[in-house]
Write a protein that holds these residues in place. Structure first.
Motif, PDB file in Angstrom:
ATOM      1  N   ASN A 117      11.111   0.778   7.171  1.00 40.55           N
ATOM      2  CA  ASN A 117      11.910   1.285   6.054  1.00 40.55           C
ATOM      3  C   ASN A 117      12.825   2.418   6.494  1.00 40.55           C
ATOM      4  O   ASN A 117      13.978   2.501   6.059  1.00 40.55           O
ATOM      5  CB  ASN A 117      10.999   1.754   4.917  1.00 40.55           C
ATOM      6  CG  ASN A 117      10.447   0.579   4.128  1.00 40.55           C
ATOM      7  OD1 ASN A 117      10.905  -0.547   4.276  1.00 40.55           O
ATOM      8  ND2 ASN A 117       9.460   0.836   3.291  1.00 40.55           N
ATOM      9  N   THR A 125       6.802  -5.381   4.584  1.00 42.11           N
ATOM     10  CA  THR A 125       6.228  -4.151   5.136  1.00 42.11           C
ATOM     11  C   THR A 125       4.860  -3.798   4.553  1.00 42.11           C
ATOM     12  O   THR A 125       4.237  -2.834   4.995  1.00 42.11           O
ATOM     13  CB  THR A 125       7.188  -2.975   4.842  1.00 42.11           C
ATOM     14  OG1 THR A 125       7.512  -3.018   3.444  1.00 42.11           O
ATOM     15  CG2 THR A 125       8.443  -3.040   5.667  1.00 42.11           C
ATOM     16  N   GLY A 156       5.310  -0.330   8.698  1.00 39.13           N
ATOM     17  CA  GLY A 156       6.150  -0.589   7.524  1.00 39.13           C
ATOM     18  C   GLY A 156       7.008   0.619   7.170  1.00 39.13           C
ATOM     19  O   GLY A 156       8.193   0.474   6.828  1.00 39.13           O
ATOM     20  N   HIS A 206      -1.046  -4.918   1.820  1.00 43.63           N
ATOM     21  CA  HIS A 206      -1.764  -5.805   0.895  1.00 43.63           C
ATOM     22  C   HIS A 206      -1.125  -7.194   0.886  1.00 43.63           C
ATOM     23  O   HIS A 206      -1.822  -8.196   0.775  1.00 43.63           O
ATOM     24  CB  HIS A 206      -1.755  -5.229  -0.524  1.00 43.63           C
ATOM     25  CG  HIS A 206      -2.372  -3.875  -0.606  1.00 43.63           C
ATOM     26  ND1 HIS A 206      -3.677  -3.642  -0.253  1.00 43.63           N
ATOM     27  CD2 HIS A 206      -1.869  -2.682  -0.993  1.00 43.63           C
ATOM     28  CE1 HIS A 206      -3.944  -2.357  -0.422  1.00 43.63           C
ATOM     29  NE2 HIS A 206      -2.865  -1.754  -0.861  1.00 43.63           N
ATOM     30  N   LEU A 228       6.294  -8.200   0.062  1.00 43.83           N
ATOM     31  CA  LEU A 228       7.176  -7.328   0.841  1.00 43.83           C
ATOM     32  C   LEU A 228       6.738  -7.461   2.295  1.00 43.83           C
ATOM     33  O   LEU A 228       5.530  -7.446   2.573  1.00 43.83           O
ATOM     34  CB  LEU A 228       7.036  -5.867   0.393  1.00 43.83           C
ATOM     35  CG  LEU A 228       7.387  -5.532  -1.051  1.00 43.83           C
ATOM     36  CD1 LEU A 228       7.144  -4.056  -1.330  1.00 43.83           C
ATOM     37  CD2 LEU A 228       8.847  -5.878  -1.354  1.00 43.83           C
ATOM     38  N   ASP A 258      -0.006   0.122  -9.738  1.00 40.71           N
ATOM     39  CA  ASP A 258       1.098   0.987  -9.317  1.00 40.71           C
ATOM     40  C   ASP A 258       1.475   1.881 -10.487  1.00 40.71           C
ATOM     41  O   ASP A 258       1.869   1.384 -11.544  1.00 40.71           O
ATOM     42  CB  ASP A 258       2.293   0.128  -8.886  1.00 40.71           C
ATOM     43  CG  ASP A 258       3.379   0.970  -8.228  1.00 40.71           C
ATOM     44  OD1 ASP A 258       3.205   2.201  -8.126  1.00 40.71           O
ATOM     45  OD2 ASP A 258       4.403   0.388  -7.813  1.00 40.71           O
ATOM     46  N   TYR A 286      -1.677   4.192  -3.301  1.00 37.43           N
ATOM     47  CA  TYR A 286      -1.353   2.802  -3.665  1.00 37.43           C
ATOM     48  C   TYR A 286      -1.395   1.850  -2.458  1.00 37.43           C
ATOM     49  O   TYR A 286      -1.886   0.730  -2.564  1.00 37.43           O
ATOM     50  CB  TYR A 286       0.025   2.775  -4.349  1.00 37.43           C
ATOM     51  CG  TYR A 286       0.444   1.399  -4.793  1.00 37.43           C
ATOM     52  CD1 TYR A 286      -0.327   0.671  -5.681  1.00 37.43           C
ATOM     53  CD2 TYR A 286       1.621   0.830  -4.313  1.00 37.43           C
ATOM     54  CE1 TYR A 286       0.060  -0.604  -6.078  1.00 37.43           C
ATOM     55  CE2 TYR A 286       2.014  -0.429  -4.713  1.00 37.43           C
ATOM     56  CZ  TYR A 286       1.223  -1.143  -5.595  1.00 37.43           C
ATOM     57  OH  TYR A 286       1.604  -2.396  -5.976  1.00 37.43           O
ATOM     58  N   CYS A 287      -0.913   2.325  -1.319  1.00 33.92           N
ATOM     59  CA  CYS A 287      -0.921   1.476  -0.117  1.00 33.92           C
ATOM     60  C   CYS A 287      -2.264   1.495   0.592  1.00 33.92           C
ATOM     61  O   CYS A 287      -2.493   0.673   1.471  1.00 33.92           O
ATOM     62  CB  CYS A 287       0.106   1.973   0.887  1.00 33.92           C
ATOM     63  SG  CYS A 287       1.794   1.744   0.398  1.00 33.92           S
ATOM     64  N   ALA A 288      -3.091   2.487   0.273  1.00 31.46           N
ATOM     65  CA  ALA A 288      -4.369   2.719   0.960  1.00 31.46           C
ATOM     66  C   ALA A 288      -4.176   3.268   2.370  1.00 31.46           C
ATOM     67  O   ALA A 288      -5.026   3.065   3.228  1.00 31.46           O
ATOM     68  CB  ALA A 288      -5.249   1.476   0.970  1.00 31.46           C
ATOM     69  N   PRO A 310       5.797   1.585   2.128  1.00 34.77           N
ATOM     70  CA  PRO A 310       5.898   0.198   2.590  1.00 34.77           C
ATOM     71  C   PRO A 310       5.479  -0.830   1.538  1.00 34.77           C
ATOM     72  O   PRO A 310       5.776  -2.013   1.677  1.00 34.77           O
ATOM     73  CB  PRO A 310       4.950   0.149   3.796  1.00 34.77           C
ATOM     74  CG  PRO A 310       4.013   1.285   3.624  1.00 34.77           C
ATOM     75  CD  PRO A 310       4.755   2.337   2.856  1.00 34.77           C
ATOM     76  N   CYS A 311       4.778  -0.379   0.486  1.00 37.53           N
ATOM     77  CA  CYS A 311       4.251  -1.321  -0.515  1.00 37.53           C
ATOM     78  C   CYS A 311       5.081  -1.342  -1.793  1.00 37.53           C
ATOM     79  O   CYS A 311       4.652  -1.894  -2.805  1.00 37.53           O
ATOM     80  CB  CYS A 311       2.805  -0.980  -0.835  1.00 37.53           C
ATOM     81  SG  CYS A 311       1.808  -0.903   0.642  1.00 37.53           S
ATOM     82  N   ARG A 312       6.228  -0.685  -1.754  1.00 36.95           N
ATOM     83  CA  ARG A 312       7.102  -0.688  -2.925  1.00 36.95           C
ATOM     84  C   ARG A 312       8.506  -1.049  -2.489  1.00 36.95           C
ATOM     85  O   ARG A 312       8.892  -0.804  -1.350  1.00 36.95           O
ATOM     86  CB  ARG A 312       7.106   0.694  -3.593  1.00 36.95           C
ATOM     87  CG  ARG A 312       5.747   1.087  -4.158  1.00 36.95           C
ATOM     88  CD  ARG A 312       5.849   2.439  -4.802  1.00 36.95           C
ATOM     89  NE  ARG A 312       4.683   2.817  -5.553  1.00 36.95           N
ATOM     90  CZ  ARG A 312       3.820   3.759  -5.176  1.00 36.95           C
ATOM     91  NH1 ARG A 312       4.002   4.400  -4.035  1.00 36.95           N
ATOM     92  NH2 ARG A 312       2.799   4.075  -5.936  1.00 36.95           N
ATOM     93  N   LEU A 313       9.257  -1.620  -3.439  1.00 39.38           N
ATOM     94  CA  LEU A 313      10.615  -2.055  -3.128  1.00 39.38           C
ATOM     95  C   LEU A 313      11.572  -0.866  -3.247  1.00 39.38           C
ATOM     96  O   LEU A 313      11.640  -0.231  -4.298  1.00 39.38           O
ATOM     97  CB  LEU A 313      11.006  -3.176  -4.109  1.00 39.38           C
ATOM     98  CG  LEU A 313      12.284  -3.928  -3.861  1.00 39.38           C
ATOM     99  CD1 LEU A 313      12.273  -4.597  -2.481  1.00 39.38           C
ATOM    100  CD2 LEU A 313      12.497  -4.985  -4.944  1.00 39.38           C
ATOM    101  N   GLU A 330      -0.501  -0.737  10.552  1.00 44.34           N
ATOM    102  CA  GLU A 330       0.423  -1.727   9.968  1.00 44.34           C
ATOM    103  C   GLU A 330       1.294  -1.043   8.910  1.00 44.34           C
ATOM    104  O   GLU A 330       2.489  -1.307   8.798  1.00 44.34           O
ATOM    105  CB  GLU A 330      -0.352  -2.851   9.286  1.00 44.34           C
ATOM    106  CG  GLU A 330      -0.825  -3.945  10.218  1.00 44.34           C
ATOM    107  CD  GLU A 330      -1.574  -5.042   9.476  1.00 44.34           C
ATOM    108  OE1 GLU A 330      -1.426  -5.178   8.248  1.00 44.34           O
ATOM    109  OE2 GLU A 330      -2.333  -5.761  10.149  1.00 44.34           O
ATOM    110  N   LEU A 331       0.665  -0.166   8.129  1.00 40.57           N
ATOM    111  CA  LEU A 331       1.423   0.540   7.092  1.00 40.57           C
ATOM    112  C   LEU A 331       2.417   1.510   7.722  1.00 40.57           C
ATOM    113  O   LEU A 331       3.561   1.630   7.262  1.00 40.57           O
ATOM    114  CB  LEU A 331       0.480   1.288   6.144  1.00 40.57           C
ATOM    115  CG  LEU A 331      -0.389   0.395   5.264  1.00 40.57           C
ATOM    116  CD1 LEU A 331      -1.476   1.194   4.587  1.00 40.57           C
ATOM    117  CD2 LEU A 331       0.470  -0.320   4.221  1.00 40.57           C
TER     118      LEU A 331
END
Ligand code: SF4
Lengths: 190, 84
Positions: free
Chosen positions: A42, B21, A38, B24, B19, A105, A84-86, A52-55, A34-35
């Motif tokens: 991006n 994407t 993401g 979590h 988000l 983060d 951070y995203c694991a 994928p877990c940050r803007l 899934e990551l």
């Protein structure tokens, strides 16, 4: 359009790069994929494969610290057992012997970010925290790691054709070291 | 600001800034759905820059969570519709 095969291919590519270097991907394969999905979204959306877990906001230069694997990965794996995203996990977490805790983060919020010039001046792993003899620096372009007292020469992301004289690598990121007055390639980055 | 509403037990307002994407964030949505909790969410990465910044959603996220990280969950308070 990102297909299931694109995700599988990218997942294998990341895994094959990670494992020989001592990194592990999350043992929950569905979560990891899934990551990876993401990251591919991006890449398609912004033109660079950011976290994928940050803007992501603005041009590539403003997001260079969060192009996966991000600058914060190594220290997060050491401190928390996961990035951070694991997506990346420590050996203990991969083996299921180390529990995972909450992870903040460590990237400053947008708007408070300092200039993210592509210099390698900031060590990725601090020696005093880890009992290491030297700080560890990671090239922001190719991921090249080195432990030394001072940062390595700044990587030049775009080869300057008249200095390098190799038009074939124009616009390809290149890690260049300067020895006296001569420029030498230490590594060609993809 | 267009929030998407997910039905469920709505005795307390739950608002999620996520988000699209992020793993979590996705797991948070699944968790809320499994628990049958009603919530409103907004995928901040799917907004245009104008909606996100300069007094937009990102400032709102930071007003609840100064780190500005995702997912940010706001539990309680007024219902989404009244607040914004
Ligand atoms: S937190 Fe993990 S997945 Fe996200 S950019 Fe860093 S290394 Fe990649």
């Amino acid at each position: 359009m990102i297909t299931r095969f694109d995700i599988e291919r990218k997942y294998l590519e990341i895994k094959q790069q990670a494992e020989p270097s001592g990194y592990h991907l999350n043992p929950d394969e569905d979560f990891a994929k899934e990551l990876v999905h993401g990251i591919l979204i991006n890449e398609e959306r912004y033109g660079f494969a950011t976290c994928p877990c940050r803007l992501s906001v603005g041009p590539r230069e403003d997001n260079i610290d969060i192009i996966c694997p991000c600058d914060y990965r190594d220290q997060d794996i050491i401190d928390y057992g996961v990035c951070y995203c694991a997506l990346y996990v420590s050996t203990g977490v991969a083996a299921g012997t180390t529990p995972v805790s909450c992870i903040p983060d460590r990237r400053p919020p947008l708007g408070e970010l300092v200039s993210k010039e592509t210099d390698n001046a900031k060590p990725s792993v601090l020696p005093e925290k880890q009992g290491l003899p030297f700080p560890v620096y990671r090239c922001r372009v190719c991921g090249y790691l080195c432990a030394r007292t001072s940062p390595p020469r700044r990587p030049v992301r775009y080869a300057v054709p008249h200095r390098i004289g190799l038009r074939s690598i124009l616009n390809k990121p290149v890690h260049i070291l300067r020895h006296g007055r001569r420029w030498t390639f230490s590594k060609l980055c993809s | 600001m267009d929030f998407t509403h997910v039905d469920g037990d709505s005795h307390i307002a739950v608002t999620l800034f996520s988000l699209s994407t992020c793993g979590h964030c996705r797991r948070t949505k699944t968790f809320l759905e499994e628990k049958g909790i009603a919530y409103d969410y907004i995928d901040v990465d799917c907004l245009s820059g104008g909606e996100t910044f300069t007094g937009g959603v990102y400032d709102l996220v930071k007003s609840y969570n100064p780190q500005g990280s995702f997912p940010t969950i706001v539990i309680g308070g007024e219902k989404t519709g009244d607040r914004w």
